[in-house]
Scaffold this motif. Structure first.
Motif, mmCIF file in Angstrom:
data_model
loop_
_atom_site.group_PDB
_atom_site.id
_atom_site.type_symbol
_atom_site.label_atom_id
_atom_site.label_comp_id
_atom_site.label_asym_id
_atom_site.label_seq_id
_atom_site.Cartn_x
_atom_site.Cartn_y
_atom_site.Cartn_z
ATOM 1 N N ALA A 58 -30.093 8.626 15.345
ATOM 2 C CA ALA A 58 -30.032 9.807 14.696
ATOM 3 C C ALA A 58 -29.407 11.034 15.959
ATOM 4 C CB ALA A 58 -31.469 10.559 14.743
ATOM 5 N N THR A 59 -28.670 10.342 16.913
ATOM 6 C CA THR A 59 -28.020 11.298 17.896
ATOM 7 C C THR A 59 -27.015 12.136 17.056
ATOM 8 O OG1 THR A 59 -28.316 9.315 19.353
ATOM 9 C CG2 THR A 59 -26.871 11.151 19.962
ATOM 10 N N ALA A 60 -26.296 11.350 16.384
ATOM 11 C CA ALA A 60 -25.107 12.240 15.703
ATOM 12 C C ALA A 60 -24.727 11.718 14.355
ATOM 13 C CB ALA A 60 -23.851 12.168 16.426
ATOM 14 N N GLY A 78 -13.785 4.207 18.808
ATOM 15 C CA GLY A 78 -14.024 5.448 18.860
ATOM 16 C C GLY A 78 -13.142 6.230 19.842
ATOM 17 N N GLN A 79 -12.148 5.453 20.380
ATOM 18 C CA GLN A 79 -11.207 5.809 21.435
ATOM 19 C C GLN A 79 -11.972 6.677 22.526
ATOM 20 O OE1 GLN A 79 -7.513 5.793 21.069
ATOM 21 N NE2 GLN A 79 -8.513 3.906 20.907
ATOM 22 N N TYR A 80 -13.048 6.102 22.912
ATOM 23 C CA TYR A 80 -13.787 6.774 23.981
ATOM 24 C C TYR A 80 -13.097 6.727 25.148
ATOM 25 C CZ TYR A 80 -17.116 8.162 27.524
ATOM 26 O OH TYR A 80 -17.907 8.771 28.172
ATOM 27 N N THR A 81 -12.609 8.133 25.551
ATOM 28 C CA THR A 81 -11.592 8.467 26.648
ATOM 29 C C THR A 81 -12.075 8.674 28.306
ATOM 30 O OG1 THR A 81 -10.432 9.648 24.922
ATOM 31 C CG2 THR A 81 -9.786 10.233 27.439
ATOM 32 N N PHE A 134 -21.365 8.418 19.843
ATOM 33 C CA PHE A 134 -22.024 9.044 19.536
ATOM 34 C C PHE A 134 -22.802 9.888 20.369
ATOM 35 C CE2 PHE A 134 -22.808 5.978 15.849
ATOM 36 C CZ PHE A 134 -23.434 6.659 15.026
ATOM 37 N N ALA A 135 -22.956 9.421 21.480
ATOM 38 C CA ALA A 135 -23.653 10.317 22.889
ATOM 39 C C ALA A 135 -22.663 11.438 23.114
ATOM 40 C CB ALA A 135 -24.151 9.288 24.111
ATOM 41 N N GLU A 136 -21.412 11.097 23.188
ATOM 42 C CA GLU A 136 -20.384 11.988 23.535
ATOM 43 C C GLU A 136 -20.330 13.185 22.329
ATOM 44 O OE1 GLU A 136 -18.716 12.397 26.232
ATOM 45 O OE2 GLU A 136 -17.025 13.733 25.533
ATOM 46 N N LEU A 137 -20.316 12.863 21.005
ATOM 47 C CA LEU A 137 -20.162 13.739 20.133
ATOM 48 C C LEU A 137 -21.326 14.689 20.143
ATOM 49 C CD1 LEU A 137 -18.735 14.972 17.533
ATOM 50 C CD2 LEU A 137 -19.909 13.103 16.076
ATOM 51 N N ARG A 138 -22.751 14.016 20.400
ATOM 52 C CA ARG A 138 -23.676 14.712 20.618
ATOM 53 C C ARG A 138 -23.862 15.631 21.664
ATOM 54 N NH1 ARG A 138 -28.860 15.178 18.047
ATOM 55 N NH2 ARG A 138 -29.860 16.974 18.980
ATOM 56 N N SER A 139 -23.158 15.357 22.921
ATOM 57 C CA SER A 139 -23.091 16.184 23.840
ATOM 58 C C SER A 139 -22.193 17.317 23.561
ATOM 59 C CB SER A 139 -22.550 15.381 25.337
ATOM 60 O OG SER A 139 -21.921 16.154 25.963
ATOM 61 N N LYS A 140 -20.961 17.004 22.909
ATOM 62 C CA LYS A 140 -20.162 18.222 22.506
ATOM 63 C C LYS A 140 -20.703 19.119 21.567
ATOM 64 C CE LYS A 140 -16.539 16.588 24.469
ATOM 65 N NZ LYS A 140 -16.014 17.457 25.506
#
Lengths: 355, 351
Positions: free
Chosen positions: B135-137, B190-193, B219-225
């Motif tokens: 449920a993170t994103a 997800g093209q994690y950069t 997921f974690a990155e999107l949630r952090s954004k």
């Protein structure tokens, strides 16, 4: 022995008196409201205090208030002058429309942007909270704003009702003095067997002639509402005049001692007693010249009764109408007056009545 | 042992015609080291030339530091120069061939993974994303972003002459002074950069080889954004500030008990009003900038784009921040929203 029914009859007589006088007071109050456009004024100042920036010196000139109040949805209903009734829904729609101001963005965003640009004020604060509750949903926002406007209009109505009550008290006092309606004096006169036996019939007849006297004569109807229609103040004034004439007729036909004719005789019983006991300082002839102090003393004697009458009138016609109906119904379950010929009265009541 | 491209006198500058095994070997090694975007076809074209120049830049300048805060590289590419490369602008020559061969043969230099069965691996990866109950994103946004980022391919799929089966990679060249320099690289579905190069072994294992790990990172990155870059505290999304200046951050319209929570985004996207965006349409009401085509997005005309401001959540704004904050991020946002609607149409057709 004092019969319990005598007491009930006295109560009925008083309730009838107050009801009729309340009708007079209501007519006068409505007349005043129509002349001074009190509903419209209360509505306008109420909405101004809701919508205007409290910092502004003249809330009724606040630009935001002016644009909402001047919106077609608010003004259109009134035939002329400022509206005295506006459905809450119309105010909601006008408010949102003013905020939206023709923006091409989606409705919620347009309103949100406008709210963000309002100066810090209670209206901005309230709308921000409502917007956050709606969380972007325009339909939810409309419902919330509706509810909020409804509640605010209830408060405006409350203010109006309080003002009406104060007016009614003042008008009531003027009537009490003007017609010399001294509650204590009236009550005493109703103890007399002749008046006592007649009063129930008079009251019943009155109720039969005015079946809705309490319903349409609520002066406290505020400037709000879904069902009410906005009337021309001139029409209100004409209606008030007619109601006043009607009510005056009723007052003159009441079988109770009101008016100034016998004022200086004082209480009939008391005057009799004093005549017997003392040397007559109370003149028997009302036309005989009176001393200044005597008149003053009579005024002070009547004052408590007038005040009671004024307070009773301020309770309003609906209150007395309901009470009178209740008392009459109570009376109907008890012993019938000897000449009562009501076939609809259940027989068992009659049997019990002999107790 | 010499590589196939270590041939005396072999020089490539993009003017040579026809594919060759030497070029194929060169492209494979450039791909493994993260300098070539995609395409192993044996023909030395402009893409290959840019890859060579990016490597030349790194041999001179890359000392293993990150351009951001994601830690250093395990090795410094510049250490493999040994005085052989002094000029970025040249093409492929035997000095570069020697450096490249050194990099490839050193086991301390991480290489990008490739797949024996990219089709099956990609399918498994997408299935894993859809079944993520994290449920993170909202996963539909992740899927829509995967289409945009990698065409939903964690591994490249060989076709025709192109034998590329490496993990997909996106190369950013954001240094105007050095147009060939690769400034950051996004990997996989997800093209994690990341902003250092080469990636550390641990990173390769965590989200470059494993598509599920890659997506979990996304997921974690999107949630952090979402949490930090829409209404703050790190930064504020300018489109969000213009369109919802009053609202607090909104996670999802549905309550926790509702199974549509953070999962029914495709329906939301299909049900909001749409807007038409053309070249010159302001990025948001009141913005001085407008939608314009650029190198990455040659068209700026989009019809029936779900109106991001009409969503009852703030994920459309977070999705843009996943891509940054410039003009491109608005193209990116539009495409994500369009992908959500397309995916709904596709899944509807499947039913």
């Amino acid at each position: 022995m004092t019969n319990l029914w005598t007491i009930l009859n006295v109560a009925i007589g008083l309730a009838l008196t107050y009801l009729v006088l309340s009708l007079v007071a209501t007519a006068i109050q409505e007349g005043i409201a129509a002349v001074f456009r009190l509903r419209a004024a209360t509505l306008k100042s109420g909405l101004a205090s809701l919508l205007a920036d409290p910092g502004s010196k003249k809330p009724q000139l606040d630009p935001f208030f002016v644009s909402v109040f001047g919106h077609g949805l608010v003004q259109r209903i009134s035939s002329k002058g400022a509206p005295s009734y506006v459905p809450a829904r119309n105010i909601t729609l006008a408010l949102l429309d003013v905020l939206k101001d023709g923006s091409q963005a989606n409705e919620f965003t347009a309103i949100e942007r406008a709210v963000a640009e309002l100066p810090p004020s209670p209206i901005r604060q309230s709308l921000s909270v409502l917007m956050n509750e709606a969380s972007g949903d325009i339909d939810v926002l409309k419902t919330r704003v509706d509810k909020w406007i409804d509640d605010s209009m209830d408060r405006i109505s409350g203010t109006y009702k309080r003002n009406v009550q104060i007016t009614m008290l003042a008008v009531g006092f003027v009537i009490a003095c003007g017609f010399n309606v001294d509650s204590l004096h009236v009550a005493k006169s109703l103890w007399a067997p002749e008046a006592n036996s007649k009063i129930v019939q008079t009251a019943t007849n009155f109720l039969a002639r005015h079946p809705a006297a309490g319903k349409k004569n609520d002066p406290g109807q505020g400037p709000v509402s879904g069902s009410q229609t906005d009337q021309d103040p001139a029409a209100d004034l004409i209606a008030a005049k007619a109601a006043f004439a009607d009510a005056l007729d009723e007052v003159s036909s009441l079988p109770i001692p009101i008016g100034w004719k016998d004022f200086l005789l004082g209480d009939p019983k008391e005057s009799k007693e004093s005549k017997d006991s003392k040397d007559s300082n109370v003149p028997k002839d009302p036309n005989a010249p009176k001393g200044f102090f005597f008149i003053l003393a009579r005024l002070f004697e009547a004052l408590p009764g007038w005040i009671m009458t004024a307070l009773a009138i301020s309770l309003g016609a609906p209150f007395w109408f309901d009470l009178l109906q209740g008392l009459i119904n109570l009376r109907a379950t008890g012993p019938k007056p000897p000449r009562a010929d009501s076939p609809e009265t259940p027989g068992d009541n009659k049997q019990r009545s002999t107790s | 042992m010499l590589a196939a491209y270590q041939v005396d006198g072999l020089v490539l500058d993009g003017t040579q015609a026809g594919p060759s095994d030497a070029v194929r070997a060169l492209q494979t090694d450039l791909r493994a080291l993260g300098y070539l975007g995609r395409g192993i076809d044996g023909a030395f074209g402009p893409g290959s030339l840019r890859a060579v120049r990016a490597l030349r830049y790194d041999l001179i300048n890359n000392h293993g530091l990150s351009r951001s805060d994601d830690g250093p590289a395990p090795v410094a590419i510049a250490d493999y120069n040994k005085g052989r490369i002094t000029d970025i602008a040249a093409g492929f020559d035997q000095s570069l061939a020697a450096c490249l061969a050194d990099l490839i043969s050193d086991s301390k230099v991480p290489k990008l993974p490739r797949s024996f069965d990219p089709l099956a691996d990609n399918r498994a990866a997408l299935a894993a994303v859809s079944s993520m109950t994290d449920a993170t994103a909202p996963f539909p946004f992740i899927l829509a972003m995967a289409v945009q980022e990698s065409d939903s391919c964690h591994y490249c799929i060989p076709h025709g002459n192109d034998g590329d089966d490496f993990v997909s990679i996106g190369l950013d060249r954001n240094d105007k002074a050095n147009p060939d320099r690769i400034t950051s690289r996004g990997y996989g579905l997800g093209q994690y950069t990341i902003f250092h190069h080469p990636p550390r072994m641990e990173e390769i294992a965590r989200f470059i080889v494993d598509p599920v790990g890659n997506v979990a990172t996304a997921f974690a990155e999107l949630r952090s954004k979402f949490d930090r870059d829409v209404v703050g505290p790190d930064s504020e999304a300018d489109d969000r500030a213009a369109e919802h200046p009053v609202l607090a951050l909104r996670l999802c319209r549905y309550p926790v008990s509702d199974k549509r929570r953070m999962a029914d985004c495709q329906s939301c996207a299909a049900n909001v009003p749409t807007v038409t965006i053309r070249r010159g349409t302001p990025l948001f009401q009141g913005s001085s900038k407008s939608c314009q085509p650029d190198n990455l997005y040659p068209s700026a005309d989009y019809g029936a784009v779900p109106d991001r401001s009409a969503f009852l959540c703030d994920w459309p704004y977070a999705a843009r921040r996943y891509n940054g904050s410039g003009l491109d991020s608005f193209h990116y946002q539009i495409r994500i929203l369009l992908n959500l609607v397309r995916q709904r149409a596709a899944s509807g057709d499947a039913k």
